[in-house]
Design a protein around this motif. Sequence first.
Motif, PDB file in Angstrom:
ATOM      1  N   TYR A  39       0.821  -1.210   0.000  1.00  0.00           N
ATOM      2  CA  TYR A  39       0.000   0.000   0.000  1.00  0.00           C
ATOM      3  C   TYR A  39       0.856   1.262   0.000  1.00  0.00           C
ATOM      4  O   TYR A  39       0.614   2.185  -0.767  1.00  0.00           O
ATOM      5  CB  TYR A  39      -0.928   0.038   1.227  1.00  0.00           C
ATOM      6  CG  TYR A  39      -2.010  -0.994   1.214  1.00  0.00           C
ATOM      7  CD1 TYR A  39      -3.053  -0.908   0.305  1.00  0.00           C
ATOM      8  CD2 TYR A  39      -2.006  -2.055   2.110  1.00  0.00           C
ATOM      9  CE1 TYR A  39      -4.069  -1.858   0.287  1.00  0.00           C
ATOM     10  CE2 TYR A  39      -3.012  -3.004   2.108  1.00  0.00           C
ATOM     11  CZ  TYR A  39      -4.041  -2.904   1.190  1.00  0.00           C
ATOM     12  OH  TYR A  39      -5.025  -3.834   1.172  1.00  0.00           O
ATOM     13  N   GLU A  40       1.820   1.298   0.890  1.00  0.00           N
ATOM     14  CA  GLU A  40       2.637   2.512   1.012  1.00  0.00           C
ATOM     15  C   GLU A  40       3.466   2.775  -0.239  1.00  0.00           C
ATOM     16  O   GLU A  40       3.645   3.931  -0.632  1.00  0.00           O
ATOM     17  CB  GLU A  40       3.520   2.435   2.257  1.00  0.00           C
ATOM     18  CG  GLU A  40       2.742   2.521   3.554  1.00  0.00           C
ATOM     19  CD  GLU A  40       1.841   3.744   3.643  1.00  0.00           C
ATOM     20  OE1 GLU A  40       2.258   4.864   3.274  1.00  0.00           O
ATOM     21  OE2 GLU A  40       0.685   3.586   4.092  1.00  0.00           O
ATOM     22  N   ASP A  41       3.978   1.718  -0.877  1.00  0.00           N
ATOM     23  CA  ASP A  41       4.738   1.885  -2.120  1.00  0.00           C
ATOM     24  C   ASP A  41       3.882   2.578  -3.182  1.00  0.00           C
ATOM     25  O   ASP A  41       4.329   3.508  -3.846  1.00  0.00           O
ATOM     26  CB  ASP A  41       5.202   0.534  -2.691  1.00  0.00           C
ATOM     27  CG  ASP A  41       6.118  -0.219  -1.755  1.00  0.00           C
ATOM     28  OD1 ASP A  41       6.860   0.437  -0.993  1.00  0.00           O
ATOM     29  OD2 ASP A  41       6.089  -1.464  -1.787  1.00  0.00           O
ATOM     30  N   ILE A  42       2.668   2.102  -3.319  1.00  0.00           N
ATOM     31  CA  ILE A  42       1.773   2.668  -4.341  1.00  0.00           C
ATOM     32  C   ILE A  42       1.349   4.076  -3.949  1.00  0.00           C
ATOM     33  O   ILE A  42       1.264   4.971  -4.805  1.00  0.00           O
ATOM     34  CB  ILE A  42       0.553   1.752  -4.576  1.00  0.00           C
ATOM     35  CG1 ILE A  42       1.013   0.369  -5.050  1.00  0.00           C
ATOM     36  CG2 ILE A  42      -0.416   2.367  -5.570  1.00  0.00           C
ATOM     37  CD1 ILE A  42       1.869   0.360  -6.310  1.00  0.00           C
ATOM     38  N   ALA A  43       1.111   4.332  -2.667  1.00  0.00           N
ATOM     39  CA  ALA A  43       0.748   5.683  -2.218  1.00  0.00           C
ATOM     40  C   ALA A  43       1.858   6.675  -2.562  1.00  0.00           C
ATOM     41  O   ALA A  43       1.582   7.798  -3.006  1.00  0.00           O
ATOM     42  CB  ALA A  43       0.453   5.692  -0.725  1.00  0.00           C
ATOM     43  N   VAL A  44       3.107   6.264  -2.382  1.00  0.00           N
ATOM     44  CA  VAL A  44       4.245   7.128  -2.731  1.00  0.00           C
ATOM     45  C   VAL A  44       4.257   7.389  -4.233  1.00  0.00           C
ATOM     46  O   VAL A  44       4.445   8.529  -4.673  1.00  0.00           O
ATOM     47  CB  VAL A  44       5.575   6.491  -2.256  1.00  0.00           C
ATOM     48  CG1 VAL A  44       6.778   7.205  -2.869  1.00  0.00           C
ATOM     49  CG2 VAL A  44       5.656   6.513  -0.734  1.00  0.00           C
ATOM     50  N   GLU A  45       4.028   6.345  -5.035  1.00  0.00           N
ATOM     51  CA  GLU A  45       4.036   6.517  -6.489  1.00  0.00           C
ATOM     52  C   GLU A  45       2.884   7.398  -6.965  1.00  0.00           C
ATOM     53  O   GLU A  45       3.048   8.180  -7.904  1.00  0.00           O
ATOM     54  CB  GLU A  45       4.010   5.159  -7.189  1.00  0.00           C
ATOM     55  CG  GLU A  45       5.314   4.409  -7.043  1.00  0.00           C
ATOM     56  CD  GLU A  45       5.352   3.137  -7.859  1.00  0.00           C
ATOM     57  OE1 GLU A  45       4.848   3.131  -8.999  1.00  0.00           O
ATOM     58  OE2 GLU A  45       5.900   2.141  -7.351  1.00  0.00           O
ATOM     59  N   VAL A  46       1.715   7.267  -6.332  1.00  0.00           N
ATOM     60  CA  VAL A  46       0.590   8.139  -6.681  1.00  0.00           C
ATOM     61  C   VAL A  46       0.967   9.588  -6.394  1.00  0.00           C
ATOM     62  O   VAL A  46       0.749  10.480  -7.223  1.00  0.00           O
ATOM     63  CB  VAL A  46      -0.699   7.736  -5.927  1.00  0.00           C
ATOM     64  CG1 VAL A  46      -1.780   8.804  -6.084  1.00  0.00           C
ATOM     65  CG2 VAL A  46      -1.215   6.384  -6.421  1.00  0.00           C
ATOM     66  N   ALA A  47       1.552   9.846  -5.242  1.00  0.00           N
ATOM     67  CA  ALA A  47       1.952  11.208  -4.869  1.00  0.00           C
ATOM     68  C   ALA A  47       3.030  11.754  -5.796  1.00  0.00           C
ATOM     69  O   ALA A  47       3.067  12.959  -6.064  1.00  0.00           O
ATOM     70  CB  ALA A  47       2.440  11.226  -3.425  1.00  0.00           C
ATOM     71  N   GLN A  48       3.888  10.885  -6.305  1.00  0.00           N
ATOM     72  CA  GLN A  48       4.950  11.318  -7.215  1.00  0.00           C
ATOM     73  C   GLN A  48       4.449  11.531  -8.646  1.00  0.00           C
ATOM     74  O   GLN A  48       5.129  12.170  -9.440  1.00  0.00           O
ATOM     75  CB  GLN A  48       6.092  10.289  -7.219  1.00  0.00           C
ATOM     76  CG  GLN A  48       6.859  10.265  -5.933  1.00  0.00           C
ATOM     77  CD  GLN A  48       7.869   9.119  -5.886  1.00  0.00           C
ATOM     78  OE1 GLN A  48       7.821   8.174  -6.654  1.00  0.00           O
ATOM     79  NE2 GLN A  48       8.802   9.229  -4.950  1.00  0.00           N
ATOM     80  N   TRP A  49       3.270  11.005  -8.958  1.00  0.00           N
ATOM     81  CA  TRP A  49       2.731  11.116 -10.316  1.00  0.00           C
ATOM     82  C   TRP A  49       2.592  12.572 -10.713  1.00  0.00           C
ATOM     83  O   TRP A  49       2.983  12.963 -11.802  1.00  0.00           O
ATOM     84  CB  TRP A  49       1.385  10.400 -10.375  1.00  0.00           C
ATOM     85  CG  TRP A  49       0.769  10.254 -11.728  1.00  0.00           C
ATOM     86  CD1 TRP A  49       0.407  11.256 -12.592  1.00  0.00           C
ATOM     87  CD2 TRP A  49       0.412   9.041 -12.373  1.00  0.00           C
ATOM     88  NE1 TRP A  49      -0.166  10.743 -13.721  1.00  0.00           N
ATOM     89  CE2 TRP A  49      -0.172   9.370 -13.607  1.00  0.00           C
ATOM     90  CE3 TRP A  49       0.497   7.702 -12.018  1.00  0.00           C
ATOM     91  CZ2 TRP A  49      -0.663   8.409 -14.493  1.00  0.00           C
ATOM     92  CZ3 TRP A  49       0.017   6.750 -12.898  1.00  0.00           C
ATOM     93  CH2 TRP A  49      -0.552   7.103 -14.122  1.00  0.00           C
ATOM     94  N   SER A  50       1.990  13.371  -9.814  1.00  0.00           N
ATOM     95  CA  SER A  50       1.794  14.794 -10.114  1.00  0.00           C
ATOM     96  C   SER A  50       1.399  15.541  -8.842  1.00  0.00           C
ATOM     97  O   SER A  50       0.874  14.921  -7.903  1.00  0.00           O
ATOM     98  CB  SER A  50       0.697  14.976 -11.175  1.00  0.00           C
ATOM     99  OG  SER A  50      -0.569  14.669 -10.626  1.00  0.00           O
ATOM    100  N   PRO A  51       1.615  16.855  -8.824  1.00  0.00           N
ATOM    101  CA  PRO A  51       1.160  17.643  -7.665  1.00  0.00           C
ATOM    102  C   PRO A  51      -0.348  17.520  -7.460  1.00  0.00           C
ATOM    103  O   PRO A  51      -0.826  17.529  -6.325  1.00  0.00           O
ATOM    104  CB  PRO A  51       1.554  19.078  -8.033  1.00  0.00           C
ATOM    105  CG  PRO A  51       2.698  18.924  -8.984  1.00  0.00           C
ATOM    106  CD  PRO A  51       2.390  17.672  -9.765  1.00  0.00           C
ATOM    107  N   ARG A  52      -1.097  17.401  -8.545  1.00  0.00           N
ATOM    108  CA  ARG A  52      -2.553  17.246  -8.454  1.00  0.00           C
ATOM    109  C   ARG A  52      -2.915  15.995  -7.660  1.00  0.00           C
ATOM    110  O   ARG A  52      -3.727  16.036  -6.743  1.00  0.00           O
ATOM    111  CB  ARG A  52      -3.148  17.177  -9.860  1.00  0.00           C
ATOM    112  CG  ARG A  52      -4.600  16.764  -9.937  1.00  0.00           C
ATOM    113  CD  ARG A  52      -5.035  16.608 -11.393  1.00  0.00           C
ATOM    114  NE  ARG A  52      -6.247  15.865 -11.578  1.00  0.00           N
ATOM    115  CZ  ARG A  52      -7.427  16.111 -11.046  1.00  0.00           C
ATOM    116  NH1 ARG A  52      -7.576  17.104 -10.216  1.00  0.00           N
ATOM    117  NH2 ARG A  52      -8.472  15.381 -11.314  1.00  0.00           N
ATOM    118  N   LYS A  53      -2.312  14.875  -8.020  1.00  0.00           N
ATOM    119  CA  LYS A  53      -2.619  13.622  -7.328  1.00  0.00           C
ATOM    120  C   LYS A  53      -2.138  13.677  -5.873  1.00  0.00           C
ATOM    121  O   LYS A  53      -2.801  13.153  -4.980  1.00  0.00           O
ATOM    122  CB  LYS A  53      -1.995  12.437  -8.067  1.00  0.00           C
ATOM    123  CG  LYS A  53      -2.677  12.143  -9.396  1.00  0.00           C
ATOM    124  CD  LYS A  53      -2.207  10.836  -9.959  1.00  0.00           C
ATOM    125  CE  LYS A  53      -2.675  10.613 -11.381  1.00  0.00           C
ATOM    126  NZ  LYS A  53      -4.070  10.821 -11.632  1.00  0.00           N
TER     127      LYS A  53
END
Length: 192
Positions: free
Chosen positions: A152-166
């Motif tokens: 979960y945390e790995d994906i949460a980090v990647e979502v946050a890194q996708w864009s400032p919007r996300k």
Amino acid sequence: MATDTLSRARLLAGLRRYAETAFEAGVAVDSNTSLLEAHKVAYLLQGTGLDLGYRFEAGHYGPFSSDLNRDVSVMEGHYLIGFGDGTGGARADLRLLPAADEAERILAEDHLFRRSWLKVARAVFGYEYPDGLELLSTVHYLTARRNGRFGYEDIAVEVAQWSPRKRRLFDSNDVRGAMASLCEAGLLDAPD
């Protein structure tokens, strides 16, 4: 690109069913859907193994297919309206026309579509709005590229890194909820 009749019928039926689901959930005020939602519905249908012929890449709002935009443009005026010249962007409001009703007749015996749609319908329950579909499809897109190895945390980090919007819209609890929904629907295996 989904140019064959079966793929087009599957796309149109998926869009109609999603729009009706969002309306019945009280999230939408009509049975229209945005272009953003069309991308996410098509992406999630393909995530079940139903090949609509689209290639998706990382876009501003999550998985995006330029081929899907071309198909929607081709269907403009006959199966749907609202795409126009394409300048409405992701928030373009698409309305299916009566000719799109033919899709359900074509798919009456399509067990693969029915199975895929049931998984998508289960996954989108509670996420029947543009940002909800953006979250689900983004989480799926990221986890699908990890060959079953994710937390979960790995994906949460990647979502946050996708864009400032996300990063602004979706926190780790949102990601955890989306992953749980996708796993329960059978679109993802359980995380590590």
